[in-house]
Structure formats: structure tokens, C-alpha cells
Design a protein around this motif. Structure first.
Motif, PDB file in Angstrom:
ATOM      1  N   SER A  44     -13.594   3.253   0.265  1.00 61.26           N
ATOM      2  CA  SER A  44     -12.263   3.668   0.715  1.00 61.26           C
ATOM      3  C   SER A  44     -11.386   2.487   1.123  1.00 61.26           C
ATOM      4  CB  SER A  44     -12.391   4.667   1.879  1.00 61.26           C
ATOM      5  OG  SER A  44     -13.134   4.110   2.949  1.00 61.26           O
ATOM      6  N   TRP A  47      -9.967   0.647  -1.916  1.00 61.15           N
ATOM      7  CA  TRP A  47      -8.901   1.434  -2.553  1.00 61.15           C
ATOM      8  C   TRP A  47      -7.605   1.326  -1.747  1.00 61.15           C
ATOM      9  CZ3 TRP A  47     -12.634   6.139  -3.137  1.00 61.15           C
ATOM     10  CH2 TRP A  47     -13.294   6.067  -4.372  1.00 61.15           C
ATOM     11  N   LEU A  51      -3.802   0.064  -2.830  1.00 61.76           N
ATOM     12  CA  LEU A  51      -2.628   0.923  -2.666  1.00 61.76           C
ATOM     13  C   LEU A  51      -1.570   0.262  -1.788  1.00 61.76           C
ATOM     14  CD1 LEU A  51      -3.812   4.616  -2.048  1.00 61.76           C
ATOM     15  CD2 LEU A  51      -2.351   3.799  -3.893  1.00 61.76           C
ATOM     16  N   ALA A  68       1.081   4.400  -8.114  1.00 61.13           N
ATOM     17  CA  ALA A  68      -0.003   4.987  -7.333  1.00 61.13           C
ATOM     18  C   ALA A  68      -0.659   6.136  -8.087  1.00 61.13           C
ATOM     19  CB  ALA A  68       0.531   5.471  -5.992  1.00 61.13           C
ATOM     20  N   TYR A  71      -2.849   4.484 -10.738  1.00 58.85           N
ATOM     21  CA  TYR A  71      -4.002   3.784 -10.165  1.00 58.85           C
ATOM     22  C   TYR A  71      -5.072   4.767  -9.688  1.00 58.85           C
ATOM     23  CZ  TYR A  71      -6.862   1.236  -6.815  1.00 58.85           C
ATOM     24  OH  TYR A  71      -7.933   0.703  -6.131  1.00 58.85           O
ATOM     25  N   THR A  72      -4.680   5.779  -8.926  1.00 56.22           N
ATOM     26  CA  THR A  72      -5.679   6.703  -8.394  1.00 56.22           C
ATOM     27  C   THR A  72      -6.309   7.542  -9.508  1.00 56.22           C
ATOM     28  OG1 THR A  72      -3.857   8.231  -7.837  1.00 56.22           O
ATOM     29  CG2 THR A  72      -4.699   6.819  -6.077  1.00 56.22           C
ATOM     30  N   GLN A  75      -8.976   5.360 -10.973  1.00 53.01           N
ATOM     31  CA  GLN A  75     -10.134   5.222 -10.097  1.00 53.01           C
ATOM     32  C   GLN A  75     -10.988   6.486 -10.103  1.00 53.01           C
ATOM     33  OE1 GLN A  75     -10.937   2.188  -8.619  1.00 53.01           O
ATOM     34  NE2 GLN A  75      -9.273   1.683 -10.025  1.00 53.01           N
ATOM     35  N   LEU A 286      -0.023  11.315  -1.524  1.00 52.82           N
ATOM     36  CA  LEU A 286       0.063  10.022  -2.189  1.00 52.82           C
ATOM     37  C   LEU A 286       1.380   9.312  -1.905  1.00 52.82           C
ATOM     38  CD1 LEU A 286      -1.596   8.189  -4.004  1.00 52.82           C
ATOM     39  CD2 LEU A 286      -0.725   9.448  -5.989  1.00 52.82           C
ATOM     40  N   VAL A 302      -5.588   9.664   1.500  1.00 52.59           N
ATOM     41  CA  VAL A 302      -5.816   9.625   0.052  1.00 52.59           C
ATOM     42  C   VAL A 302      -7.187   9.042  -0.263  1.00 52.59           C
ATOM     43  CG1 VAL A 302      -5.106   8.448  -2.071  1.00 52.59           C
ATOM     44  CG2 VAL A 302      -3.398   9.598  -0.658  1.00 52.59           C
ATOM     45  N   VAL A 303      -7.464   7.849   0.276  1.00 54.71           N
ATOM     46  CA  VAL A 303      -8.725   7.182  -0.074  1.00 54.71           C
ATOM     47  C   VAL A 303      -9.926   7.858   0.572  1.00 54.71           C
ATOM     48  CG1 VAL A 303      -7.562   5.002  -0.514  1.00 54.71           C
ATOM     49  CG2 VAL A 303      -8.506   5.430   1.780  1.00 54.71           C
ATOM     50  N   MET A 306     -10.700  10.769  -1.785  1.00 48.30           N
ATOM     51  CA  MET A 306     -11.376  10.274  -2.985  1.00 48.30           C
ATOM     52  C   MET A 306     -12.830   9.921  -2.680  1.00 48.30           C
ATOM     53  SD  MET A 306      -8.260   7.800  -4.295  1.00 48.30           S
ATOM     54  CE  MET A 306      -9.190   6.984  -5.587  1.00 48.30           C
ATOM     55  N   LEU A 327      -4.512  14.730  -4.688  1.00 48.19           N
ATOM     56  CA  LEU A 327      -3.624  13.738  -4.085  1.00 48.19           C
ATOM     57  C   LEU A 327      -2.208  14.247  -4.298  1.00 48.19           C
ATOM     58  CD1 LEU A 327      -5.445  10.551  -5.421  1.00 48.19           C
ATOM     59  CD2 LEU A 327      -5.965  11.958  -3.395  1.00 48.19           C
TER      60      LEU A 327
END
Length: 473
Positions: A44, A47, A51, A68, A71-72, A75, A286, A302-303, A306, A327
């Protein structure tokens, strides 16, 4: 015969107690695995670093928000989930423009610069700025007391502070945020030419805190500019007004409202191994405001969300129910992402049973609040002892989160991660909401705490309450 019956009863009771002990032991071991994995091999913080430091503030409709999203999504795909997709959603696009400027003029040629930031959604000042005398009020209800005669042609200064005596800082925030959101619309009715609002911040500092505001049904031609002023400068302005009622305040805002643009919710899924039709959600938003990089609000959420799915894969736990990370886009100035997700879920007839949101910063987790039936909450309370080794004690009925709120229907249980909130509003919507202000260990503890609750919900299920009976309660 009676003796045999009693013997069987004792045996069954002992067997049941033994089975329960074994189940609790298994749960305890799984939580230990989850916490160990997050604290020793967490993802986390890395990440969040990307971000925050590679992308930055992610205002809805901005290029950074799109970065963003990309990117997410990438990932989540790297985690090897069963499905990753983007859910289109139209979002508002508002830009701040050149940095705001303001000063207090106490007499001709004598000025003091002050720190301000346009509120999200505000109109700009005229090209030459707005300059007028100031009237200080303690809240929207004060406007009627002063009336149009005293307000017309002036800048209204809303100076109601967050209450420092409230331990729950979100309660303190809720007690004065109406002046930020609706202050301009209400002041315009009395002929004000602008609005300045004391920042929603318990600390005295020089950071103005932005945030969403709205004009309601105020015609575009009648809308007045609105900005936040730092707590230090709010105190200065209030003090100097007591000595000089004729001072003038000048400010220049360069913001602009654009047409809506398309953005996306980012969604990843692990399909349930036994009950795939039952859906659990973990999520955060996000988007962020643009003054800082949105690390606490809500990069942390967010992280952490995830990370819940990654932790399950790392410890080898296959959810029985379908688990989604969502997100959400546009929580800050529209809630379009949360509403769109719920709308699509309803259209598809999806059955959500649980949704957990993290949107209170990346601080030390204390527990959860739950939007649940009393019987469901009683079941959840039975898991509280499992969290005590991690100093997680707060389990209360209450609000969950803005983005999962639209999912509330039937038996679905909503929950919100509750970190320690005492420092949250030091950073909320301000330029100091940056990566350096997030503690790695606290962030990872929060992710593990979320994953542990999701595991328990998945492994044990939640009581299904008759909807008709529930509505009568």
C-alpha cells in the motif's frame, strides 16, 4: 433413558463448544497472517508514493485523475484478479486557475496579505478582483439577524470554528461545514458581493482548506465568489474587524466551471468460489482536491482497498463470495462515481451483501462504524475480541461512507474504517495533505484491519433480516 439423553446432550454441547473454539482459533490465525503480510510485505505505501508523488492531486476531470485511473487499473491487473474493468461516469470539471490572491486593507495604502483558496465550484471574481467592506457572521443563521440592510454590497465572513471540545472531530466538522457549502448561495440572497469562510481546521496555521460548495438554484448572474481563509488569517481578520469596521478585503479568484467530462470508476474482482452472486465491496475515492496530493484524502483509502485483495491472494485465501475493489471517481464534488456504481448494480440486479469504505485518512485504525440492523450488528460484535490484540476496539452503529452509501438497500451492511481522527482535519483539503504526512505503519495497519473484517464477513456470512420486518423496526 434420561441418563442417556443427558449424556448425549452434554456430548453435543461439548462438541459444539469445541468446534466454536476451533473456529475462533482458525480466525485468529488468519487475522495474524493478514496483519503479518501487510506489515512485513505490504504494497500500500508504495502505491501511495506513486499516486502522490508521480501523479499528485487528482481533481475530477483533470489529466491527473485520468493518470490515476490508468495507473490503478494497471496495478490491479498485475495482481492477477479474475476481472478488472473501467466503469464510465460523467463528472464535473472545475479548474482553479492561477493562484488566488487576497489582502486586508486597514487604511489607504496599508495592507496585509492573507492566505485564501477558492472553494470548489466557486465562480471567479471580476477580472480586477473583488474589494469591499466585511461583515463577520458565526453561521448561516446569522444572516437573517443582520438582514439585507447591513449585508448588501459587503463580503460576508463566515467565522464559525470547528468545536474543539468535541472528541469526534467529524462531528465538529459537521457542525460548521454548512457555511462552506451553502454560505455563498445564502449570502447572495442578502446582496453580498462575496464570501470568505474560515477553514474547516482545528489547528491554527496558514493553510486555507478548500472543499465543495454549491449555489443551489441561484441564477448564474447572481452567483458570488467564495473562498476559504486560513485559521490564522481568520483570527487576524476577526480581531482587526473589532477595531476597524471600515476595513476592506480584496481577493482575486481565477477559477472556471467547464462542461462535464467522462471519467471512470476503477473496479477489480475476485470471483467467489462458493457464492459468486453475493458481492462484497471495499473502496475509497480516487479523486482528490488539487492543493496537495490527496494522500490522506483519499489516496490512503484507495491503496488500502487495493491491498485487501492483494493480501487475500498472498495468504492464499479464496473468498467464498465475490470480492470487488471499487475506486470511486468524484466523491469530492459530486459523488457521481458512487451513484453510478449503485445505479449499474441495481440495473444488473446484483446482490451486494457488504460494502466497506476507507475515507477518513491513513492514521492508526481504531475500528469501524456500521450501518446495519441490530441483529447484524450483534453478530459483528461477536468478532470484536479477535481485533483486540491489534488495539482495535471501536465497533459502533453509525455512518459508513459517502461512496458506498448509495448501495444501501435491503440487507446489505455498510461499514466505514475509523482511524484516529484527531489530526485528520489538519490536512483535509489543504496543501499539506501530502505523502510525507502519512505514516507507513499506520497505513498498513489500516489495510490489514479492513482485510480482516472482510475475511470474517466472507467466512461467516451476515444475518439476513426480513426486509418487511426491518422496515417496521
Amino acid at each position: 433413558m434420561k441418563r442417556i439423553f443427558l449424556t448425549v446432550l452434554v456430548f453435543l454441547s461439548a462438541h459444539s463448544a469445541f468446534s466454536q473454539m476451533k473456529a475462533e482459533e482458525a480466525d485468529s490465525l488468519m487475522l495474524r497472517k493478514i496483519y503479518d503480510m501487510s506489515l512485513l510485505n505490504g504494497k500500500s505505501y508504495d502505491w501511495l508514493d506513486y499516486l502522490s508523488n508521480k501523479i499528485g492531486g487528482r481533481l475530477s476531470g483533470s489529466y491527473q485523475a485520468q493518470q490515476a485511473v490508468e495507473y490503478t487499473k494497471a496495478q490491479l491487473e498485475e495482481l492477477g484478479l479474475d476481472k478488472v474493468w473501467l466503469q464510465p461516469v460523467m463528472v464535473p470539471k472545475w479548474t482553479r486557475g492561477a493562484k488566488e490572491f487576497a489582502y486586508v486593507q486597514t487604511s489607504p495604502g496599508v495592507t496585509k496579505n492573507v492566505n485564501i483558496a477558492a472553494l470548489g465550484g466557486s465562480v471567479a471574481t471580476p477580472a480586477g478582483g473583488t474589494k469591499a467592506r466585511v461583515i463577520e457572521v458565526q453561521g448561516i443563521e446569522d444572516l437573517e439577524r443582520y438582514g439585507k440592510e447591513q449585508i448588501q454590497g459587503k463580503i460576508v465572513f463566515f467565522n464559525r470554528p470547528m468545536r474543539a471540545d468535541l472528541i469526534n472531530t467529524f462531528e465538529a466538522y459537521g457542525g460548521c461545514v454548512d457555511q462552506r457549502y451553502s454560505g455563498a448561495a445564502e449570502a447572495a440572497k442578502y446582496g453580498a458581493v462575496g464570501v470568505i469562510v474560515r477553514s474547516m481546521n482545528l489547528r491554527m496555521d496558514d493553510f486555507p482548506h478548500t472543499g465543495s460548495m454549491g449555489y443551489g438554484d441561484t441564477p448564474v448572474s447572481k452567483r458570488i465568489p467564495a473562498a476559504a481563509i486560513s485559521t490564522n488569517d481568520a483570527s487576524y481578520l476577526s480581531g482587526i474587524l473589532k477595531m476597524n469596521k471600515d476595513l476592506e478585503f480584496y481577493y482575486k479568484l481565477n477559477c472556471e466551471q467547464h462542461e462535464d467530462v467522462q471519467s471512470y470508476n476503477v473496479i477489480g474482482e475476485i470471483t467467489g468460489s462458493e457464492n459468486p452472486e453475493e458481492i462484497m465491496v471495499v473502496g475509497g475515492h480516487l479523486d482528490s482536491w488539487d492543493l496537495g496530493d490527496g494522500s490522506h484524502d483519499d489516496g490512503a483509502g484507495v491503496v488500502q482497498s487495493m491491498e485487501v485483495l492483494r493480501l487475500f491472494k498472498e495468504v492464499g485465501y479464496k473468498p467464498r463470495k465475490t470480492l470487488r475493489v471499487v475506486l470511486f471517481m468524484n466523491e469530492e464534488n459530486g459523488l457521481r462515481g458512487g451513484k453510478k456504481y449503485a445505479e449499474v448494480a441495481k440495473t444488473k440486479g446484483e446482490h451486494h451483501v457488504f460494502a466497506l469504505e476507507s475515507d477518513s485518512g491513513g492514521f492508526t485504525p481504531r475500528g469501524f462504524s456500521f450501518d446495519a440492523d441490530k441483529a447484524q450488528f450483534a453478530q459483528i460484535l461477536s468478532w470484536q475480541e479477535l481485533f483486540k490484540p491489534y488495539l482495535i476496539h471501536y465497533f459502533e452503529l453509525g455512518e459508513s461512507g459517502a461512496d458506498v452509501g448509495p448501495l444501501k438497500e435491503g440487507d446489505v451492511v455498510l461499514a466505514g474504517l475509523r482511524p484516529d481522527s484527531q489530526r485528520y482535519f489538519d490536512y483535509h483539503h489543504a496543501a499539506n495533505d501530502t505523502f510525507e504526512e502519512v505514516n507507513k505503519r499506520e497505513l498498513e495497519l489500516g489495510a490489514a484491519t479492513m482485510a480482516s473484517l472482510v475475511y470474517l464477513v466472507d467466512n461467516h456470512g451476515l444475518k439476513q433480516i426480513n426486509t418487511a420486518k426491518k422496515e417496521k423496526m
